[in-house]
Design a protein around this motif. Structure first.
Motif, PDB file in Angstrom:
ATOM      1  N   ALA A  15      56.284  -9.441  16.784  1.00 53.84           N
ATOM      2  CA  ALA A  15      55.640 -10.006  17.970  1.00 53.84           C
ATOM      3  C   ALA A  15      56.567  -9.933  19.180  1.00 53.84           C
ATOM      4  O   ALA A  15      56.138  -9.559  20.285  1.00 53.84           O
ATOM      5  N   ARG A  18      56.698  -6.370  20.421  1.00 56.46           N
ATOM      6  CA  ARG A  18      55.485  -5.977  21.138  1.00 56.46           C
ATOM      7  C   ARG A  18      55.424  -6.630  22.522  1.00 56.46           C
ATOM      8  O   ARG A  18      54.846  -6.061  23.452  1.00 56.46           O
ATOM      9  N   ASP A  19      55.998  -7.801  22.650  1.00 59.27           N
ATOM     10  CA  ASP A  19      55.962  -8.528  23.924  1.00 59.27           C
ATOM     11  C   ASP A  19      57.218  -8.313  24.748  1.00 59.27           C
ATOM     12  O   ASP A  19      57.485  -9.072  25.687  1.00 59.27           O
ATOM     13  N   ARG A  20      57.993  -7.297  24.435  1.00 54.84           N
ATOM     14  CA  ARG A  20      59.302  -7.141  25.076  1.00 54.84           C
ATOM     15  C   ARG A  20      59.190  -6.871  26.573  1.00 54.84           C
ATOM     16  O   ARG A  20      60.172  -7.073  27.315  1.00 54.84           O
ATOM     17  N   MET A  22      55.906  -7.693  28.430  1.00 52.04           N
ATOM     18  CA  MET A  22      54.998  -8.711  28.965  1.00 52.04           C
ATOM     19  C   MET A  22      55.647 -10.082  29.050  1.00 52.04           C
ATOM     20  O   MET A  22      55.595 -10.748  30.093  1.00 52.04           O
ATOM     21  N   ALA A  23      56.276 -10.523  27.968  1.00 42.35           N
ATOM     22  CA  ALA A  23      56.840 -11.875  27.952  1.00 42.35           C
ATOM     23  C   ALA A  23      57.954 -12.062  28.990  1.00 42.35           C
ATOM     24  O   ALA A  23      57.951 -13.063  29.717  1.00 42.35           O
ATOM     25  N   TRP A  26      56.366 -12.596  32.421  1.00 45.51           N
ATOM     26  CA  TRP A  26      55.791 -13.931  32.557  1.00 45.51           C
ATOM     27  C   TRP A  26      56.896 -14.979  32.726  1.00 45.51           C
ATOM     28  O   TRP A  26      56.797 -15.882  33.568  1.00 45.51           O
ATOM     29  N   ILE A  99      49.948 -15.090  24.538  1.00 49.75           N
ATOM     30  CA  ILE A  99      50.791 -14.658  23.422  1.00 49.75           C
ATOM     31  C   ILE A  99      50.182 -15.073  22.087  1.00 49.75           C
ATOM     32  O   ILE A  99      50.103 -14.270  21.133  1.00 49.75           O
ATOM     33  N   ARG A 102      46.958 -13.186  21.295  1.00 50.57           N
ATOM     34  CA  ARG A 102      47.247 -11.773  21.061  1.00 50.57           C
ATOM     35  C   ARG A 102      47.713 -11.525  19.626  1.00 50.57           C
ATOM     36  O   ARG A 102      47.355 -10.514  19.016  1.00 50.57           O
ATOM     37  N   HIS A 103      48.484 -12.445  19.085  1.00 50.02           N
ATOM     38  CA  HIS A 103      49.062 -12.221  17.759  1.00 50.02           C
ATOM     39  C   HIS A 103      48.291 -12.925  16.639  1.00 50.02           C
ATOM     40  O   HIS A 103      48.756 -12.914  15.495  1.00 50.02           O
TER      41      HIS A 103
END
Length: 524
Positions: A15, A18-20, A22-23, A26, A99, A102-103
């Motif tokens: 996770a 994958r969010d490297r 987007m997160a 934010w 988040i 999404r997961h």
């Protein structure tokens, strides 16, 4: 041994990977919104007397309390908590719910969850990993805010950082519950977002009616809990216990629901459709798919317009003799009188928010393609341009509708000329369409990078919101298409050239994007 949490660490690493992108975006947005505020406020309200006058005028204005909450102190730290605390918490909440959904639900909807769970993965591992990923992002927000504001007072900085992060964690748990109740990721996000909207409305209603954040409505909202922490103004550390109690309670409910449903299903069954199809075109399908978003944004813009319009009459009292504040408002809205400048500035901010809506409508095409719902449609005698054209029609007509409603709200709230405020809001459309065209270009030519349109629209919103207060150079502000629009209401509205140029640019970007879509492989 294979237990209910087996594989949580592996799924968490997946996770986070994958969010490297987007997160961190934010996290940076939420933290920078708060950390940049002391400098902006200090430039405008340099003396203690000016800050005291601001606090008194804000607390005496019910509309301002509804938007930002009450002011609990006269220091730059207290004003920062007042000015950006609620909005930073909203950003953290949206990040967290995206988040988690999404997961969890999105993974089930696409079938990846079932594939993963066929291995050595426990029943509760996916939900646990999603919650831990959101917790990691919220913790990063807390660290950045506490570190960035430490110079204003370490106890207050820590309290504000923990309060904003706590709000994010609570709404991560809300999203976890929503993911168990619904059968689709889109519905889960909508349900969690509706809870967030209700929390904002409860807090706003409580603060508007009762000074000091003491209303029962304020205490009923997690955003109201953040206010009552009173960062930089005699911190109430015990209020953080509400976050510590609320998030685990909601998480326990999510785990209980997850243990009582079948994989891929939700407790709220989807309504069966009609026996015979009623959608006769790709455009009708696009309107049906986007209907909920259009209605939600329309209601939000009408409400926001009414709130901003109600604040317009009191802006002169709030500004008083502070020339720096007057200068910022005039930089945002023009020099056509303080009230007209404020209305123009609010129309501009609503236009920048509408750009986010346009981008979301265009990128729905990408979601339909990656979810493999586009391929069955295109297997029939339906061309790509007709299929994409339905969604693009919503992306370009939808902002016109929501800005029309925002202009009506501004006029009704202000009690002035509604036609002038409607014109001011509709004048934002060419710039909004530019961002829709950019999203269409990225989706058509390089769908892997389509999400860059979000970053560009967010950067324009940040420039318009913080740029004038930070006194950024004119060359930087001019990077946003919104900087070239006429400042309405007020004189100088007869400036058709920028409107025509921006409209032509939007059309060109869209045309190039559609041409690229015709030539590339789908799902490429």
């Amino acid at each position: 041994m294979n237990g209910p949490l087996t594989g949580t660490g592996t799924l968490l690493r997946l996770a986070l990977r994958r969010d490297r992108v987007m997160a961190p975006v934010w996290v940076a947005a939420a933290a920078l919104l708060v950390v940049s505020m002391p400098r902006a406020l200090g430039a405008v309200y340099a003396t203690g007397a000016e800050r005291a006058s601001l606090a008194a005028s804000m607390n005496a204005n019910g509309s301002m309390r509804a938007l930002y909450g009450p002011v609990f102190g006269e220091s730059l730290g207290a004003l920062t908590a007042w000015r950006s605390g609620v909005f930073g918490a909203v950003l953290a909440a949206v990040m967290s719910l995206v988040i988690v959904v999404r997961h969890t639900r999105e993974e089930e909807e696409t079938g990846r969850h079932e594939l993963l769970c066929s291995g050595a993965v426990g029943r509760r591992a996916p939900l646990t990993a999603a919650l831990l990923a959101a917790l990691t992002a919220d913790a990063a927000v807390a660290v950045l805010i506490a570190g960035g504001l430490a110079g204003q007072g370490a106890p207050g900085a820590l309290a504000l950082g923990l309060g904003i992060a706590g709000t994010g964690v609570v709404f991560a748990a809300v999203a976890a519950v929503a993911a168990q109740l619904t059968g689709s990721a889109r519905t889960a996000k909508g349900l969690a977002a509706a809870v967030l909207g209700a929390a904002f409305v409860l807090r706003a209603a409580g603060d508007a009616g009762t000074p000091g954040a003491g209303s029962a409505l304020t205490w009923a909202s997690p955003l109201g809990w953040l206010e009552n922490v009173r960062a930089f103004a005699g911190e109430r550390w015990w209020v953080l216990g509400l976050f510590a109690a609320g998030a685990p309670a909601l998480t326990a409910a999510a785990y209980a629901l997850a243990g009582r449903r079948d994989l891929g299903t939700g407790f709220l069954a989807a309504r069966p459709g009609p026996a015979e199809g009623r959608l006769g075109s790709a455009g009708a399908l696009a309107r049906r798919l986007q209907r909920g978003a259009v209605l939600g944004w329309s209601a939000a813009f009408l409400t926001a317009g009414a709130v901003f319009g109600g604040m317009a009459d009191g802006v002169a009292e709030v500004v008083g003799g502070n020339e720096r504040t007057r200068e910022i408002i005039e930089r945002m809205g023009g020099r056509s009188g303080l009230t007209d400048a404020f209305l123009a500035a609010m129309a501009g901010l609503l236009g920048m928010a509408a750009a986010l809506f346009a981008v979301s409508c265009v990128l729905r095409l990408h979601g339909e393609e990656t979810a493999q719902r586009a391929e069955p449609l295109l297997a029939h005698p339906l061309g790509r341009l007709r299929w994409a054209g339905g969604h693009l029609a919503v992306a370009f007509a939808g902002p016109a509708l929501i800005l029309l409603l925002a202009g009506l709200g501004l006029g009704l709230g202000h009690g002035g000329d509604a036609a002038a405020t409607v014109g001011a809001c509709l004048a934002q459309l060419p710039a909004v369409w530019v961002f829709g065209g950019l999203a269409a270009l990225l989706y058509g030519a390089a769908p892997r990078y389509a999400a860059v349109a979000w970053a560009v629209a967010g950067a324009a919103l940040a420039l318009g919101w913080l740029g004038p207060a930070l006194d950024l150079p004119r060359q930087v502000l001019d990077l946003s298409p919104f900087a070239h629009l006429p400042r309405l209401p007020g004189p100088g509205g007869r400036q058709p050239v920028p409107l025509l140029v921006l409209t032509g640019l939007a059309a060109a970007l869209t045309a190039v994007g559609l041409a690229a879509l015709r030539r590339r492989d789908m799902t490429a």
